[in-house]
Design an enzyme around this catalytic site. Structure first.
Site, short mmCIF file in Angstrom:
data_model
loop_
_atom_site.label_atom_id
_atom_site.label_comp_id
_atom_site.label_asym_id
_atom_site.label_seq_id
_atom_site.Cartn_x
_atom_site.Cartn_y
_atom_site.Cartn_z
N ARG A 227 58.87 -95.79 85.67
CA ARG A 227 60.45 -95.81 84.95
C ARG A 227 61.52 -96.57 85.30
O ARG A 227 61.23 -96.29 86.40
CB ARG A 227 60.39 -94.65 84.06
N HIS A 275 56.29 -104.85 83.62
CA HIS A 275 56.19 -104.40 82.87
C HIS A 275 54.20 -103.50 82.92
O HIS A 275 54.20 -104.10 81.24
CB HIS A 275 56.88 -103.27 81.85
#
Length: 312
Positions: A227, A275
């Site tokens: 994250r 991502h």
């Protein structure tokens, strides 16, 4: 009734597959005519502020992603169980990313990339895999899978987690009191922690400065596919510039998409991916949640329910 509320993915495709898997169980999308009080399950990804309005009879909130930290911050999240996606395909994809970047850094890719650009022939030999210590932060499903895939490649693997985890062949560290000792023997730091108040910003200058020196040419390495909230990007920029870090592979960022003016784009020893380390496969996701819904409707308990007090 199952309601789909998916942003930034093909909601229509997911709905078609859920209808086929659950028929004749009703599956609806936003914009369809349905009674909100009839919705028992909502399948969500990046829910809008009004996603849960009127859903007074929810029995479960089903998350498209393995990570649920953003979902748990929703200002109107109902008091219903949140189920996270746990799947072999997703674990495989995350481990593929970790293994690819760990082996790239172990083989001194940054050094030889610079030598190629300079047309410089220097036969610097990388250390043996057994001499390179990969430290994995987070020993959940993803961390354990990554460790099991790195071990057969010969790497020395250690782990750090909130509570002790016993994994064959992995030296385990647990709790804040062992964090510095874990870092001190780590050459390649892999972050697979959940994002919680305790782990936010953990990838910072203080952490980088405690990593082992002398193991890899150029310095220790960071790999973060977890994250963006775990990392302090200003600290990463400085560490890559002053040699505290020899290189970094980043798949997640404090702001996404990564702004065009971020200095990370221009750092040659920083490897950026948008991502994409692990994506939830439609077929796997539908099979997983269709089975959960059928079992729950038959009176069986939900599986992989998030502990809200811990955030995962």
């Amino acid at each position: 009734m199952l309601l789909l509320h998916l942003s930034d993915v093909d909601e229509a495709s997911w709905a078609e597959k859920f209808r086929a898997a659950l028929a004749p169980y009703p599956v609806v999308r936003r914009g369809d005519g349905y009674d909100p009080k009839a919705v028992r399950y909502i399948f969500v990804w990046k829910p809008k502020p009004d996603a849960f309005d009127g859903l007074d009879n929810l029995t479960a909130i089903l998350s498209l992603g393995a990570g649920v930290d953003a979902l748990l911050k929703h200002p109107h999240l109902p008091d219903a169980p949140v189920v996270r996606f746990v799947d072999e395909d997703l674990s495989q994809r995350m481990s593929d990313y970790v293994v690819a970047h760990v082996t790239m850094h172990h083989r001194l890719h940054t050094r030889f990339q610079a030598d190629q650009a300079a047309r410089r022939w220097v036969q610097l030999y990388p250390p043996a895999a057994s001499q390179t210590v990969v430290g994995i932060m987070g020993m959940g499903v993803l961390g354990q899978d990554a460790a099991r895939r790195l071990l057969p490649l010969g790497f020395t693997v250690r782990s750090w987690s909130r509570t002790p985890k016993a994994i064959d062949g992995v030296e385990g560290f647990a709790g804040a009191e062992s964090f510095d000792a874990f870092l001190a023997g780590t050459d390649i730091l892999v972050n697979l922690l959940p994002l919680t108040p305790d782990t936010a910003g953990i990838l910072n200058a203080d952490t980088f400065g405690k990593l082992r020196r002398g193991g890899l040419d150029g310095g220790p390495v960071l790999v973060n596919p977890a994250r963006g909230g775990h990392q302090r990007e200003a600290d990463i920029v400085r560490a890559l510039g002053d040699g505290t870090l020899g290189a970094a592979s980043l798949d997640v960022f404090e702001v996404e998409p990564l702004p065009a003016d971020s200095p990370l784009w221009d750092i040659p020893n920083c490897y950026i991916t948008p991502h994409i380390a692990a994506i939830s496969n439609e077929e796997a996701g539908v099979a997983y949640y269709a089975a959960i819904i059928k079992a729950h409707e038959a009176g069986k308990p939900l599986i992989n329910v998030v502990d809200r007090s811990r955030g995962y």
